[in-house]
Write a protein that holds these residues in place. Structure first.
Motif, PDB file in Angstrom:
ATOM      1  N   UNK A 254      66.185 -19.581 -21.318  1.00 56.51           N
ATOM      2  CA  UNK A 254      66.558 -20.732 -20.309  1.00 56.51           C
ATOM      3  C   UNK A 254      67.491 -20.425 -19.304  1.00 56.51           C
ATOM      4  N   UNK A 255      67.116 -20.504 -18.025  1.00 61.07           N
ATOM      5  CA  UNK A 255      67.916 -19.684 -16.315  1.00 61.07           C
ATOM      6  C   UNK A 255      68.509 -21.638 -15.758  1.00 61.07           C
ATOM      7  N   UNK A 256      69.436 -21.335 -15.302  1.00 60.67           N
ATOM      8  CA  UNK A 256      69.475 -22.544 -15.072  1.00 60.67           C
ATOM      9  C   UNK A 256      69.880 -22.064 -13.743  1.00 60.67           C
ATOM     10  N   UNK A 257      69.057 -22.945 -12.153  1.00 53.11           N
ATOM     11  CA  UNK A 257      69.166 -22.029 -11.113  1.00 53.11           C
ATOM     12  C   UNK A 257      70.126 -23.421 -10.117  1.00 53.11           C
ATOM     13  N   UNK A 258      70.681 -23.807 -10.210  1.00 57.49           N
ATOM     14  CA  UNK A 258      71.217 -25.033  -9.652  1.00 57.49           C
ATOM     15  C   UNK A 258      72.847 -24.293  -9.966  1.00 57.49           C
ATOM     16  N   UNK A 259      73.603 -25.499  -8.391  1.00 57.18           N
ATOM     17  CA  UNK A 259      74.726 -24.720  -8.321  1.00 57.18           C
ATOM     18  C   UNK A 259      75.498 -25.448  -8.978  1.00 57.18           C
ATOM     19  N   UNK A 288      67.633  -5.930 -10.725  1.00 58.96           N
ATOM     20  CA  UNK A 288      68.248  -7.303 -10.888  1.00 58.96           C
ATOM     21  C   UNK A 288      68.941  -7.593 -12.224  1.00 58.96           C
ATOM     22  N   UNK A 289      69.271  -8.570 -12.440  1.00 60.94           N
ATOM     23  CA  UNK A 289      69.566  -9.013 -13.710  1.00 60.94           C
ATOM     24  C   UNK A 289      68.239  -9.521 -15.123  1.00 60.94           C
ATOM     25  N   UNK A 290      67.948 -10.614 -14.119  1.00 61.04           N
ATOM     26  CA  UNK A 290      66.794 -10.902 -15.302  1.00 61.04           C
ATOM     27  C   UNK A 290      65.132 -10.072 -15.343  1.00 61.04           C
ATOM     28  N   UNK A 291      65.598  -9.211 -14.174  1.00 59.16           N
ATOM     29  CA  UNK A 291      64.407  -8.475 -14.825  1.00 59.16           C
ATOM     30  C   UNK A 291      64.520  -7.591 -15.382  1.00 59.16           C
ATOM     31  N   UNK A 292      65.674  -6.703 -15.241  1.00 60.28           N
ATOM     32  CA  UNK A 292      66.043  -5.746 -16.411  1.00 60.28           C
ATOM     33  C   UNK A 292      66.249  -6.612 -17.739  1.00 60.28           C
ATOM     34  N   UNK A 293      66.669  -7.732 -18.015  1.00 60.70           N
ATOM     35  CA  UNK A 293      66.532  -8.412 -19.275  1.00 60.70           C
ATOM     36  C   UNK A 293      65.588  -8.489 -19.988  1.00 60.70           C
ATOM     37  N   UNK A 294      64.242  -9.525 -18.920  1.00 63.08           N
ATOM     38  CA  UNK A 294      63.145  -9.044 -18.599  1.00 63.08           C
ATOM     39  C   UNK A 294      62.266  -8.601 -19.832  1.00 63.08           C
ATOM     40  N   UNK A 295      62.538  -7.245 -18.929  1.00 65.18           N
ATOM     41  CA  UNK A 295      62.499  -5.829 -19.211  1.00 65.18           C
ATOM     42  C   UNK A 295      62.770  -5.589 -20.446  1.00 65.18           C
ATOM     43  N   UNK A 306      67.116 -28.697 -10.691  1.00 62.57           N
ATOM     44  CA  UNK A 306      67.878 -30.147 -10.750  1.00 62.57           C
ATOM     45  C   UNK A 306      65.722 -31.259 -10.589  1.00 62.57           C
ATOM     46  N   UNK A 307      65.035 -30.619 -10.229  1.00 56.56           N
ATOM     47  CA  UNK A 307      64.194 -31.527 -10.061  1.00 56.56           C
ATOM     48  C   UNK A 307      62.382 -31.002 -10.372  1.00 56.56           C
ATOM     49  N   UNK A 308      62.568 -29.227 -10.495  1.00 58.36           N
ATOM     50  CA  UNK A 308      61.362 -28.548 -10.564  1.00 58.36           C
ATOM     51  C   UNK A 308      61.049 -27.959  -8.927  1.00 58.36           C
ATOM     52  N   UNK A 309      61.677 -27.724  -8.367  1.00 55.15           N
ATOM     53  CA  UNK A 309      61.603 -27.192  -7.147  1.00 55.15           C
ATOM     54  C   UNK A 309      61.714 -26.009  -6.958  1.00 55.15           C
ATOM     55  N   UNK A 310      62.915 -25.536  -7.447  1.00 53.09           N
ATOM     56  CA  UNK A 310      63.135 -24.703  -7.169  1.00 53.09           C
ATOM     57  C   UNK A 310      63.176 -23.654  -8.313  1.00 53.09           C
ATOM     58  N   UNK A 311      63.013 -24.401  -9.442  1.00 50.83           N
ATOM     59  CA  UNK A 311      62.406 -23.510 -10.030  1.00 50.83           C
ATOM     60  C   UNK A 311      61.069 -22.887 -10.179  1.00 50.83           C
ATOM     61  N   UNK A 312      60.360 -24.149  -9.279  1.00 49.73           N
ATOM     62  CA  UNK A 312      58.468 -23.843  -9.313  1.00 49.73           C
ATOM     63  C   UNK A 312      58.252 -22.198  -8.555  1.00 49.73           C
ATOM     64  N   UNK A 313      59.376 -22.712  -7.307  1.00 51.32           N
ATOM     65  CA  UNK A 313      59.369 -21.291  -6.240  1.00 51.32           C
ATOM     66  C   UNK A 313      60.222 -20.056  -6.863  1.00 51.32           C
ATOM     67  N   UNK A 314      60.917 -20.103  -7.779  1.00 46.95           N
ATOM     68  CA  UNK A 314      61.641 -18.945  -8.617  1.00 46.95           C
ATOM     69  C   UNK A 314      60.428 -18.043  -9.059  1.00 46.95           C
ATOM     70  N   UNK A 315      60.241 -19.498 -10.047  1.00 49.00           N
ATOM     71  CA  UNK A 315      58.435 -18.810 -11.199  1.00 49.00           C
ATOM     72  C   UNK A 315      57.963 -17.368  -9.912  1.00 49.00           C
ATOM     73  N   UNK A 316      56.923 -17.953  -8.918  1.00 45.75           N
ATOM     74  CA  UNK A 316      56.756 -17.831  -8.006  1.00 45.75           C
ATOM     75  C   UNK A 316      57.218 -15.812  -7.658  1.00 45.75           C
ATOM     76  N   UNK A 317      58.461 -16.012  -7.475  1.00 48.30           N
ATOM     77  CA  UNK A 317      59.236 -14.843  -6.793  1.00 48.30           C
ATOM     78  C   UNK A 317      59.569 -14.393  -8.017  1.00 48.30           C
ATOM     79  N   UNK A 318      59.144 -14.487  -9.322  1.00 48.61           N
ATOM     80  CA  UNK A 318      59.569 -13.700 -10.590  1.00 48.61           C
ATOM     81  C   UNK A 318      58.421 -13.297 -10.703  1.00 48.61           C
ATOM     82  N   UNK A 319      57.164 -13.668 -10.534  1.00 48.79           N
ATOM     83  CA  UNK A 319      55.869 -13.448 -10.678  1.00 48.79           C
ATOM     84  C   UNK A 319      55.244 -12.275 -10.083  1.00 48.79           C
ATOM     85  N   UNK A 320      55.850 -13.148  -8.326  1.00 47.72           N
ATOM     86  CA  UNK A 320      55.662 -11.568  -7.734  1.00 47.72           C
ATOM     87  C   UNK A 320      56.380 -10.289  -7.671  1.00 47.72           C
TER      88      UNK A 320
END
Ligand SMILES: [Fe+2]
Length: 345
Positions: A254-259, A288-295, A306-320
């Protein structure tokens, strides 16, 4: 500080760009949709990274640039917790701070013009939205406006700021650009009243026509949430109950993107990693930390915010960035709480 006051002549709206240094993070207050290209150009020219777009309230006279700026720059959208907007990335309330690198604004809840009007205060200036205008005040006759509440916001909050505090409103129709608290106290004709009742009376007799754009702008400004159909269609989204079933699983991170302030205020999902959204791109890139952790571990990366927007953008960035297992919790901590998900403090 880098500070720019930008003007939309059609709606008479002022938009403000703030940053602490060239090359640093920037925020924008009350952007107008039709000017989004100009803002992006200016951000590039000043070598800034736009990270937050804020509306002081739900506007009735122009369509907000919040959604377009988020889609174009991957900045996050911010409004007050009382706003009827469908989804923004972050919501603030009285006493919170609106922060970017080197800039911190105090959040003041200043209802009256609308019930979702907020002001933002830094050491020498206050962004008053349509609560306090230059030699005027925002009308209180629609969007749950309330002259009594506005009197309280103005007299008991804004006018208690030091006299030299500069006042930057969201609108002006006469070409005035800035005032001060001391000046408005003395010369604003609406504020020369002896009682709240006198103010309510004054505001009740303005007989203003509705803004031309109102029937278009208000509904449009209530729908600024990120389009997430594609992310769900690709199987990159989990509902909060589905995510709850994954707590404690060794193959999920689980990765929390909030402040930090959001985490402290609203709680976190136990055992989650913390990677603030502005650092996301570095974290998911190779090295990067998450990339290496996942690999290295094969863990599935499950973003939330908080509401699923940052995480939705994060999914796209991570998939890319080549992390095919990355997914997120739809609706963020807000949905998690509503589903009865456990929170740690
Ligand atoms: Fe307004």
């Amino acid at each position: 500080m880098i500070f720019r006051q930008l003007f939309d002549s059609i709606s008479g709206t002022y938009t403000y760009l703030l940053a602490s240094r060239r090359g640093g993070e920037a925020l924008i207050i009350d952007p107008v949709l039709e000017k989004v290209e100009r803002y992006i150009q200016l951000v590039d020219e000043l070598d800034l990274k736009l990270v937050k777009a804020i509306d002081t309230h739900l506007h009735a006279d122009h369509i907000t640039g919040l959604g377009a700026l988020r889609d174009r720059t991957h900045c996050i959208t911010v409004m007050g917790e009382r706003s009827k907007v469908d989804v923004v990335s972050m919501r603030l309330s009285e006493g919170d701070k609106l922060t970017i690198e080197g800039v911190a604004l105090d959040v003041l809840y200043t209802p009256g013009h609308t019930d979702d009007s907020y002001s933002f205060l830094t050491h020498d200036r206050v962004f008053t939205g349509d609560t306090l205008l230059i030699r005027g005040t925002g009308r209180t006759d629609f969007q749950n406006g309330d002259a009594r509440a506005q009197y309280d916001s103005i007299f008991n909050k804004l006018l208690r700021l030091p006299d030299e505090t500069m006042v930057f409103p969201a609108h002006d129709y006469k070409g005035e650009t800035v005032s001060s608290i001391g000046e408005e106290k003395r010369f604003n004709p609406r504020l020369q009243v002896k009682s709240v009742d006198e103010y309510v009376d004054l505001m009740g007799n303005l007989k203003l026509a509705n803004p031309k754009m109102m029937d278009v702008a208000v509904p449009a400004n209530m729908r600024v949430g990120l389009a997430q159909d594609e992310i769900a269609r690709r199987g990159w989204a989990l509902s909060a109950p589905d995510a709850m079933a994954l707590i404690g699983r060794p193959d999920v991170a689980f990765v929390d993107l909030r402040e930090r302030a959001e985490r402290e205020k609203h709680g976190t999902i136990a055992g989650s990693l913390h990677t603030p959204y502005p650092e996301l791109v570095e974290n998911v890139a190779p090295g990067g930390m998450l990339h290496e952790l996942a690999c290295a571990t094969g863990k599935r990366i499950l973003f939330y915010c908080a509401f699923g927007e940052r995480s939705a953008m994060a999914v796209r960035a991570a998939q890319d960035a080549g992390l095919p297992s990355a997914c997120h919790i739809t609706g963020g901590i807000d949905a998690w709480k509503k589903a009865g998900g456990p929170l740690a403090r």
